[in-house]
Design a protein around this motif. Structure first.
Motif, PDB file in Angstrom:
ATOM      1  N   ASP A 250       0.820  -1.192  -0.131  1.00 42.06           N
ATOM      2  CA  ASP A 250      -0.047  -0.042   0.141  1.00 42.06           C
ATOM      3  C   ASP A 250       0.843   1.209   0.007  1.00 42.06           C
ATOM      4  O   ASP A 250       0.478   2.294  -0.343  1.00 42.06           O
ATOM      5  CB  ASP A 250      -1.073  -0.082   1.136  1.00 42.06           C
ATOM      6  N   ASN A 254       1.125  -0.149  -4.855  1.00 44.11           N
ATOM      7  CA  ASN A 254       0.074   0.256  -5.163  1.00 44.11           C
ATOM      8  C   ASN A 254      -0.059   1.416  -6.089  1.00 44.11           C
ATOM      9  O   ASN A 254      -0.781   1.849  -6.972  1.00 44.11           O
ATOM     10  CB  ASN A 254      -0.830   0.784  -4.097  1.00 44.11           C
ATOM     11  N   SER A 260      -2.842  -0.805  -8.697  1.00 46.19           N
ATOM     12  CA  SER A 260      -3.656   0.146  -8.301  1.00 46.19           C
ATOM     13  C   SER A 260      -5.111  -0.327  -8.334  1.00 46.19           C
ATOM     14  O   SER A 260      -5.987   0.333  -7.791  1.00 46.19           O
ATOM     15  CB  SER A 260      -3.727   1.279  -9.136  1.00 46.19           C
ATOM     16  N   ARG A 263      -5.900  -2.089  -2.735  1.00 49.11           N
ATOM     17  CA  ARG A 263      -4.950  -2.105  -1.637  1.00 49.11           C
ATOM     18  C   ARG A 263      -4.943  -3.362  -0.880  1.00 49.11           C
ATOM     19  O   ARG A 263      -6.024  -4.060  -0.688  1.00 49.11           O
ATOM     20  CB  ARG A 263      -5.031  -0.854  -0.766  1.00 49.11           C
ATOM     21  N   TRP A 271      -5.404  -8.595   4.983  1.00 47.71           N
ATOM     22  CA  TRP A 271      -4.760  -7.152   5.596  1.00 47.71           C
ATOM     23  C   TRP A 271      -4.284  -7.669   7.267  1.00 47.71           C
ATOM     24  O   TRP A 271      -3.548  -7.323   7.717  1.00 47.71           O
ATOM     25  CB  TRP A 271      -5.727  -5.902   5.512  1.00 47.71           C
ATOM     26  N   PRO A 315       0.000   2.300   6.897  1.00 46.18           N
ATOM     27  CA  PRO A 315      -0.949   1.627   7.383  1.00 46.18           C
ATOM     28  C   PRO A 315      -0.562   1.159   8.894  1.00 46.18           C
ATOM     29  O   PRO A 315       0.640   1.243   9.245  1.00 46.18           O
ATOM     30  CB  PRO A 315      -0.819   0.144   6.552  1.00 46.18           C
TER      31      PRO A 315
END
Ligand SMILES: N[C@@H](CCC(=O)N[C@@H](CS)C(=O)NCC(=O)O)C(=O)O
Length: 324
Positions: A250, A254, A260, A263, A271, A315
C-alpha cells in the motif's frame, strides 16, 4: 541503477526492448551454501561452515528480498552471530551505496567501501551482472557466499541450529512440496509480479502481469479466510516470503508500480494476516518504512523522474489483527 561488466560499473537501466516491454529478473550468481560442517550444499563449493561471527549480511531495508533474510536472522536468533550493514535507501547512478542516514543506513561495516558494486568486485574482480542485495559475505574467505535470498533463508533456517540452539523450523520436511507449490505461484505473480507491473514498458506487458497479481490476491483472500497461514496452522517460509511484499504494497506498489486495482487494506483477511505477521515478536523491527518509501520513489528515474512522493498514510500494522 546499473551493472558490472567485466568488473567495470556501467550506469544502464533494465533492458526491456528485447522482451516486448517485459521485465525479466536475472538469476543470482553466487550460490554457495553455509552448512553445519562446511560440506557443500545444494550448489556451489564446500568450505562455508556455520560459525559465529564469520559471516556478514549486506541488506537494504527497502528491498523485499533482503527483508526475508533480516526476518530469518531475527527469528532464528542469529543477530549475535551474523553482523549486518544496511545500504542507503537511494539507489542512484552507482547503484546501492554505503552513504549513511538517520534512519538506519550504516555504511560498510567491514571495509568502509562506498558502493555495493565494490563488494562484488572484491569477491570476483571481473564479475559481470547485476549488483543486488542481499549479499551474504564470508569474512574468513573474503568472498560472497550467496546473493540469492530464497537460499539464504534456508541456510539461516537450519545451518546455525547447533550454534544458536534455536530449532524453529520454517521449512519443515513434511510440508516442503506444498510450500514449493505455493512459493512458485506467489513468487511469479506477487513477489516478482509487482515488479513486472512496475517495470513494464509496454501496456501489454503491464496487463499480462497485473491480472495474475490480483487473481492471486483474490485467491489468497479466500484461502486466508479458512487458514491461519498459507500452509494451515504452520507458519512457514512461504508466509515470510509473501509478507515482505504485502507490507510494502500500500505504500509503494499500489502507487509507484501501478498495482492500483486494490490495496491490501481492501482485503480484510489479507490485511489482518499482514498485521498478524508484523506482530510476531521481532518482526516489526525489521520493517523500515522510511527506507521503503525513500528507495522506491527516488531510485527509478524511468518511473518517477521528479521523485515526487505521493501523499501516503502508513498502514497501522500494529492494530489488533484478531487472528488468534
Ligand atoms: N534473486 C535475488 C534478487 C535480489 C534483488 O533483485 N534485489 C534488488 C533490490 S529489491 C536489487 O538489488 N536490485 C538492483 C539491480 O537489479 O540492479 C534475491 O532474491 O536475492
Amino acid at each position: 541503477m546499473g551493472m558490472l561488466v567485466d568488473g567495470i560499473w556501467q550506469d544502464v537501466w533494465y533492458d526491456t526492448k528485447s522482451t516486448g516491454g517485459r521485465f525479466e529478473r536475472s538469476n543470482a550468481a553466487f550460490r554457495n551454501w553455509i552448512t553445519p560442517d562446511g560440506r557443500a550444499g545444494l550448489t556451489g563449493r564446500d568450505g562455508f561452515a556455520a560459525e559465529s561471527g564469520r559471516y556478514h549480511l549486506y541488506v537494504s531495508l527497502a528491498c523485499p528480498w533482503a527483508h526475508r533474510t533480516l526476518i530469518f536472522r531475527k527469528l532464528k536468533g542469529l543477530e549475535d552471530h551474523i553482523s549486518i550493514s544496511v545500504v542507503h535507501p537511494e539507489m542512484l547512478d552507482q547503484g546501492w551505496s554505503f552513504l549513511t542516514d538517520d534512519h538506519g543506513a550504516t555504511g560498510d561495516g567491514l571495509y568502509g567501501l562506498d558502493y555495493a558494486h565494490q563488494i562484488y568486485t572484491r569477491a570476483k574482480s571481473d564479475y559481470s551482472g547485476r549488483v543486488t542485495v542481499p549479499i551474504l559475505w564470508d569474512k574468513q574467505r573474503q568472498t560472497i557466499v550467496s546473493n540469492e535470498s530464497s537460499e539464504i533463508i534456508r541456510m539461516f533456517n537450519s545451518a546455525f541450529d547447533g550454534v544458536t540452539g534455536n530449532t524453529a523450523d520454517f521449512w519443515p520436511e513434511a510440508l516442503r512440496d506444498r510450500i514449493e507449490a505455493v512459493n512458485a505461484r506467489i513468487y511469479d505473480t506477487v513477489n516478482n509480479g509487482v515488479y513486472k507491473c512496475g517495470f513494464a514498458t509496454s501496456q501489454a506487458a503491464y496487463d499480462a502481469a497485473e491480472a495474475p497479481l490480483f487473481d492471486t490476491l483474490d485467491w489468497l483472500e479466500g484461502h486466508l479466510a479458512q487458514n491461519r497461514y498459507l500452509l494451515g496452522d504452520s507458519l512457514t517460509e512461504a508466509d515470510w516470503r509473501l509478507f515482505t511484499t504485502l507490507v510494502r504494497f500500500d505504500l509503494v506498489y499500489n502507487h509507484h508500480f501501478k498495482c492500483s486495482r486494490a490495496r491490501i487494506a481492501d482485503y480484510p483477511n489479507l490485511w489482518a494476516y499482514t498485521r498478524a505477521l508484523y506482530q510476531v515478536p521481532g518482526v516489526a523491527e525489521t520493517v523500515g518504512v522510511e527506507h521503503i518509501v525513500r528507495h522506491y520513489y527516488y531510485s527509478h528515474p524511468t518511473i518517477n523522474p521528479n521523485r515526487i512522493v505521493p501523499m501516503l498514510t502508513t498502514p497501522d500494522f500494529a492494530a489488533p489483527h484478531g487472528r488468534g
